[in-house]
Write a protein that holds these residues in place. Sequence first.
Motif, PDB file in Angstrom:
ATOM      1  N   ALA A  60       0.837  -1.211   0.000  1.00  0.00           N
ATOM      2  CA  ALA A  60       0.000   0.000   0.000  1.00  0.00           C
ATOM      3  C   ALA A  60       0.866   1.253   0.000  1.00  0.00           C
ATOM      4  O   ALA A  60       0.624   2.185  -0.776  1.00  0.00           O
ATOM      5  N   LYS A  61       1.872   1.304   0.847  1.00  0.00           N
ATOM      6  CA  LYS A  61       2.758   2.467   0.885  1.00  0.00           C
ATOM      7  C   LYS A  61       3.627   2.517  -0.368  1.00  0.00           C
ATOM      8  O   LYS A  61       3.871   3.579  -0.925  1.00  0.00           O
ATOM      9  N   GLY A  62       4.072   1.362  -0.821  1.00  0.00           N
ATOM     10  CA  GLY A  62       4.917   1.303  -2.014  1.00  0.00           C
ATOM     11  C   GLY A  62       4.195   1.731  -3.279  1.00  0.00           C
ATOM     12  O   GLY A  62       4.802   2.249  -4.211  1.00  0.00           O
ATOM     13  N   ALA A  63       2.885   1.554  -3.326  1.00  0.00           N
ATOM     14  CA  ALA A  63       2.106   1.958  -4.502  1.00  0.00           C
ATOM     15  C   ALA A  63       2.146   3.463  -4.714  1.00  0.00           C
ATOM     16  O   ALA A  63       1.940   3.949  -5.837  1.00  0.00           O
ATOM     17  N   LEU A  64       2.424   4.219  -3.665  1.00  0.00           N
ATOM     18  CA  LEU A  64       2.436   5.679  -3.790  1.00  0.00           C
ATOM     19  C   LEU A  64       3.623   6.185  -4.610  1.00  0.00           C
ATOM     20  O   LEU A  64       3.509   7.217  -5.274  1.00  0.00           O
ATOM     21  N   LEU A  65       4.736   5.485  -4.590  1.00  0.00           N
ATOM     22  CA  LEU A  65       5.915   5.961  -5.328  1.00  0.00           C
ATOM     23  C   LEU A  65       5.693   5.981  -6.838  1.00  0.00           C
ATOM     24  O   LEU A  65       5.893   7.022  -7.475  1.00  0.00           O
ATOM     25  N   PRO A  66       5.270   4.872  -7.465  1.00  0.00           N
ATOM     26  CA  PRO A  66       5.004   4.957  -8.905  1.00  0.00           C
ATOM     27  C   PRO A  66       3.814   5.866  -9.218  1.00  0.00           C
ATOM     28  O   PRO A  66       3.783   6.502 -10.276  1.00  0.00           O
ATOM     29  N   LEU A  67       2.852   5.957  -8.308  1.00  0.00           N
ATOM     30  CA  LEU A  67       1.734   6.876  -8.497  1.00  0.00           C
ATOM     31  C   LEU A  67       2.251   8.306  -8.582  1.00  0.00           C
ATOM     32  O   LEU A  67       1.892   9.059  -9.491  1.00  0.00           O
ATOM     33  N   MET A  68       3.120   8.697  -7.673  1.00  0.00           N
ATOM     34  CA  MET A  68       3.679  10.057  -7.686  1.00  0.00           C
ATOM     35  C   MET A  68       4.483  10.314  -8.956  1.00  0.00           C
ATOM     36  O   MET A  68       4.375  11.385  -9.553  1.00  0.00           O
ATOM     37  N   ARG A  69       5.306   9.344  -9.355  1.00  0.00           N
ATOM     38  CA  ARG A  69       6.105   9.521 -10.578  1.00  0.00           C
ATOM     39  C   ARG A  69       5.208   9.724 -11.796  1.00  0.00           C
ATOM     40  O   ARG A  69       5.438  10.596 -12.630  1.00  0.00           O
ATOM     41  N   SER A  70       4.185   8.908 -11.902  1.00  0.00           N
ATOM     42  CA  SER A  70       3.265   9.010 -13.026  1.00  0.00           C
ATOM     43  C   SER A  70       2.524  10.348 -13.006  1.00  0.00           C
ATOM     44  O   SER A  70       2.366  10.999 -14.047  1.00  0.00           O
ATOM     45  N   LEU A  71       2.062  10.761 -11.835  1.00  0.00           N
ATOM     46  CA  LEU A  71       1.358  12.034 -11.721  1.00  0.00           C
ATOM     47  C   LEU A  71       2.265  13.214 -12.032  1.00  0.00           C
ATOM     48  O   LEU A  71       1.831  14.194 -12.642  1.00  0.00           O
ATOM     49  N   ALA A  72       3.525  13.130 -11.633  1.00  0.00           N
ATOM     50  CA  ALA A  72       4.470  14.212 -11.933  1.00  0.00           C
ATOM     51  C   ALA A  72       4.596  14.396 -13.442  1.00  0.00           C
ATOM     52  O   ALA A  72       4.617  15.527 -13.939  1.00  0.00           O
ATOM     53  N   LEU A  73       4.664  13.292 -14.168  1.00  0.00           N
ATOM     54  CA  LEU A  73       4.749  13.381 -15.635  1.00  0.00           C
ATOM     55  C   LEU A  73       3.432  13.863 -16.236  1.00  0.00           C
ATOM     56  O   LEU A  73       3.409  14.711 -17.122  1.00  0.00           O
ATOM     57  N   GLU A  74       2.323  13.323 -15.744  1.00  0.00           N
ATOM     58  CA  GLU A  74       1.019  13.658 -16.298  1.00  0.00           C
ATOM     59  C   GLU A  74       0.620  15.103 -16.032  1.00  0.00           C
ATOM     60  O   GLU A  74       0.007  15.752 -16.879  1.00  0.00           O
ATOM     61  N   LEU A  75       0.985  15.620 -14.856  1.00  0.00           N
ATOM     62  CA  LEU A  75       0.529  16.947 -14.457  1.00  0.00           C
ATOM     63  C   LEU A  75       1.558  18.052 -14.676  1.00  0.00           C
ATOM     64  O   LEU A  75       1.250  19.223 -14.448  1.00  0.00           O
ATOM     65  N   ALA A  76       2.755  17.685 -15.128  1.00  0.00           N
ATOM     66  CA  ALA A  76       3.785  18.695 -15.370  1.00  0.00           C
ATOM     67  C   ALA A  76       3.337  19.643 -16.473  1.00  0.00           C
ATOM     68  O   ALA A  76       2.636  19.233 -17.405  1.00  0.00           O
ATOM     69  N   PRO A  77       3.727  20.909 -16.366  1.00  0.00           N
ATOM     70  CA  PRO A  77       3.383  21.827 -17.447  1.00  0.00           C
ATOM     71  C   PRO A  77       4.041  21.367 -18.745  1.00  0.00           C
ATOM     72  O   PRO A  77       5.107  20.757 -18.720  1.00  0.00           O
ATOM     73  N   PRO A  78       3.403  21.660 -19.877  1.00  0.00           N
ATOM     74  CA  PRO A  78       4.003  21.252 -21.145  1.00  0.00           C
ATOM     75  C   PRO A  78       5.367  21.918 -21.326  1.00  0.00           C
ATOM     76  O   PRO A  78       5.561  23.064 -20.923  1.00  0.00           O
TER      77      PRO A  78
END
Length: 171
Positions: A142-160
């Motif tokens: 459960a805690k480990g799932a947050l790391l790839p979630l954060m990485r993916s969100l950083a890419l998805e939500l980063a400004p173009p």
Amino acid sequence: MSAPAALITGGTSGIGKATAELLHSRGYRVMVTGVGNVANAGLPEDVVIVRADARSLPDIDQAMDQARRQFGSLDLLFLNAGISRPGSIESTDEDAFDALFDINVKGNFFTLQRALPLLNAGASVVFTVGAGEGLGAAMTAAKGALLPLMRSLALELAPPAASASTPSALE
């Protein structure tokens, strides 16, 4: 210009409460969510406290509505709500497993999703991850799932990225 606004999930105790107190002392307008200790959190009087269960989408929606009414927008979203249910694979039942993932993963995901329209340009999103190793497979997962979630969100939500045809300040 009004003071920056912060929403802290799991902000009625522990790391969340300490962060709420620190940000408040630095001039932030602060809202916290929590399920325990809501009535007697001991936070400064002008910190807004909202009872909200991180695993409940209606509670998350209600907290976002209140943040919108109270602040209009957010400069900081601190996704701190979480639980710990240490235990071996043999001792982890379905309820404990579901609670770990519903609060630690689902709650953080949907809180961020619902907060996106409130985040100002340049707003910060912070996750409390913590260590799950040695506390059991379900807790670690459960805690480990947050790391790839954060990485993916950083890419998805980063400004173009700026296009190559945009002149730079160095030219």
